[in-house]
Enzyme design. Structure first.
Site, PDB file in Angstrom:
ATOM      1  N   GLY A 134     -15.422  -1.806 -16.605  1.00 19.14           N
ATOM      2  CA  GLY A 134     -14.813  -1.290 -15.385  1.00 19.14           C
ATOM      3  C   GLY A 134     -14.558   0.194 -15.542  1.00 19.14           C
ATOM      4  O   GLY A 134     -15.446   1.018 -15.387  1.00 19.14           O
ATOM      5  N   GLU A 240     -14.809  11.729  -5.918  1.00 19.63           N
ATOM      6  CA  GLU A 240     -14.481  10.352  -5.586  1.00 19.63           C
ATOM      7  C   GLU A 240     -12.971  10.147  -5.581  1.00 19.63           C
ATOM      8  O   GLU A 240     -12.410   9.490  -4.695  1.00 19.63           O
ATOM      9  CB  GLU A 240     -15.129   9.402  -6.591  1.00 19.63           C
ATOM     10  CG  GLU A 240     -14.776   7.942  -6.361  1.00 19.63           C
ATOM     11  CD  GLU A 240     -15.392   6.996  -7.376  1.00 19.63           C
ATOM     12  OE1 GLU A 240     -15.118   5.789  -7.298  1.00 19.63           O
ATOM     13  OE2 GLU A 240     -16.146   7.470  -8.255  1.00 19.63           O
ATOM     14  N   GLN A 277      21.921   2.601  10.778  1.00 20.69           N
ATOM     15  CA  GLN A 277      21.887   3.688   9.796  1.00 20.69           C
ATOM     16  C   GLN A 277      20.973   3.369   8.616  1.00 20.69           C
ATOM     17  O   GLN A 277      20.225   4.234   8.138  1.00 20.69           O
ATOM     18  CB  GLN A 277      23.300   3.984   9.297  1.00 20.69           C
ATOM     19  CG  GLN A 277      23.356   5.213   8.375  1.00 20.69           C
ATOM     20  CD  GLN A 277      24.753   5.457   7.848  1.00 20.69           C
ATOM     21  OE1 GLN A 277      25.281   4.641   7.097  1.00 20.69           O
ATOM     22  NE2 GLN A 277      25.364   6.565   8.254  1.00 20.69           N
ATOM     23  N   GLY A 362     -11.414   4.403 -11.072  1.00 20.23           N
ATOM     24  CA  GLY A 362     -10.692   4.580 -12.329  1.00 20.23           C
ATOM     25  C   GLY A 362      -9.256   4.175 -12.112  1.00 20.23           C
ATOM     26  O   GLY A 362      -8.579   4.696 -11.217  1.00 20.23           O
ATOM     27  N   ASN A 364      -5.229   3.711 -12.359  1.00 20.10           N
ATOM     28  CA  ASN A 364      -4.226   4.765 -12.529  1.00 20.10           C
ATOM     29  C   ASN A 364      -3.766   4.908 -13.974  1.00 20.10           C
ATOM     30  O   ASN A 364      -3.268   5.966 -14.377  1.00 20.10           O
ATOM     31  CB  ASN A 364      -3.042   4.520 -11.595  1.00 20.10           C
ATOM     32  CG  ASN A 364      -3.353   4.991 -10.179  1.00 20.10           C
ATOM     33  OD1 ASN A 364      -4.445   5.506  -9.907  1.00 20.10           O
ATOM     34  ND2 ASN A 364      -2.412   4.821  -9.278  1.00 20.10           N
TER      35      ASN A 364
END
Length: 379
Positions: A134, A240, A277, A362, A364
């Site tokens: 991968g 990319e 709120q 890719g 993280n």
């Protein structure tokens, strides 16, 4: 916050894209998700309108304008109507496949493929990922063997966006002790597709496993320089990753806009939930996060346009903006309450679609490794 990255030409382009999107994309988004496939007529309509190949030189049928801001506008308009799958599919075409051909292709290769990729009569895919490789592309097993004046390709790829409907796949394969890139028309004998993969999100964007069984290619199918395929890929990853970063930012803005509207329409305890709120504080935090994201993206986009975007800067943008989008969409879904969990609401599909952004291009974790190595090298 006023955004000054766009000029009048960009605003005019946005108006055209918005009209096109309202007519040709928005009415079909849910059906595409159900079918797992985008209509080919939408590809050709986008091509005829000039939405594909904007950066391709005019002699090859493109718009002749490589300004990345036009791509950003397309992403913003597509995500605005929930067309996340079409955005993913066209991003592969415009930010991955086409730049490889423009940068590395011979005149003959460009003349053969770029006009049809620009007019939408051909769909492209990039074949890098494999079942055993991968983020670590050095682990690929697909092999291209030289046999006289031909190459013989054997192996497989997985998680290939546009793979089920592609007419052309750019394939990374091992050649002797290095790697090379090849142009593989999908009507070549020996090319085989698996079934469409059943994904969590981006369901309208077809994704497939591809197989190459003694697939024979002529010598002129080599893209770029033999043995430098891995280098060619590394050189193009910043583009990319910027595409993913821009998508993440556009999707975060779209999710916030949808949620803000919902909060002042939906009522509870006799008033709009946006008048509580706690809700206003959450919206304030999200709005600020989006503004920061846009500023970050705009700065890196201008660096990309100037040819000054480093691999580290691209990794930072991809990592941070994709993670931020996931957090924003999660908070937006919470503000929809139970309705946010229903797929008939766009925010539920946004939630599923967002999850892949920290993974592809890719992971993280790889982005952090790239950034961390740079920090260590400077220490």
């Amino acid at each position: 916050m006023k955004r000054d990255i766009y000029q009048q030409d960009h605003h005019d382009f946005r108006s055209m894209v918005r009209s096109f999107t309202a007519k040709h994309i928005a009415p079909h988004v849910e059906r595409w998700d159900d079918d797992g496939l985008i209509d080919r007529i939408t590809w050709t309509s986008a091509g005829a309108t000039g939405l594909l190949g904007i950066g391709v030189p005019t002699e090859y049928g493109g718009g002749g304008n490589p300004d990345f801001r036009y791509r950003m506008i397309l992403m913003e308009e597509f995500t605005r109507v929930g067309a996340n799958s079409f955005n993913a599919a066209t991003s592969v075409q415009d930010d991955l496949v086409i730049p490889y051909l423009v940068d590395l292709g011979s005149d003959e290769q460009k003349s053969r493929w770029l006009p049809s990729l620009c007019d939408g009569t051909a769909v492209g895919a990039l074949g890098l990922t494999e079942p055993s490789a991968g983020s670590d592309l050095r682990g690929i097993r697909t092999i291209a063997t030289r046999r006289g004046e031909e190459w013989v390709l054997n192996g497989s790829k997985i998680f290939i966006t546009n793979g089920f409907g592609a007419d052309l796949v750019i394939v990374l394969a091992k050649t002797t002790d290095a790697m090379s890139l090849f142009l593989v028309p999908t009507d070549t004998p020996g090319f085989r597709r698996g079934s469409k993969l059943d994904k969590l999100g981006l369901r309208g964007s077809d994704t497939a496993e591809l197989f190459f069984d003694d697939l024979t290619l002529p010598a002129d199918s080599l893209l770029g320089t033999v043995g430098r395929g891995f280098v060619h890929v590394m050189e193009r990853l910043p583009r990319e990753r910027m595409s993913i970063a821009a998508t993440a930012t556009a999707a975060a803005q779209a999710a916030y806009d949808r949620t803000r509207e919902h909060c002042f329409v939906r009522k509870a305890f006799g008033q709009a939930i946006g008048d509580f709120q706690a809700t206003r504080f959450t919206l304030a935090e999200i709005a600020t996060d989006v503004d920061v994201a846009v500023s970050f993206l705009d700065r890196t986009a201008l660096l990309l346009n100037a040819g000054e975007l480093s691999a580290v800067d691209a990794a930072k943008a991809k990592y941070w903006l994709s993670e931020l989008n996931s957090r924003i969409v999660d908070r937006c879904l919470q503000l929809h309450g139970g309705y946010g969990y229903m797929r008939e609401y766009q925010i539920a599909r946004d939630y599923a679609d967002a999850r892949v952004l920290p993974i592809y291009g890719g992971t993280n974790e790889i982005m952090k490794e790239i950034i961390g190595r740079d920090i260590a090298a400077d220490s």
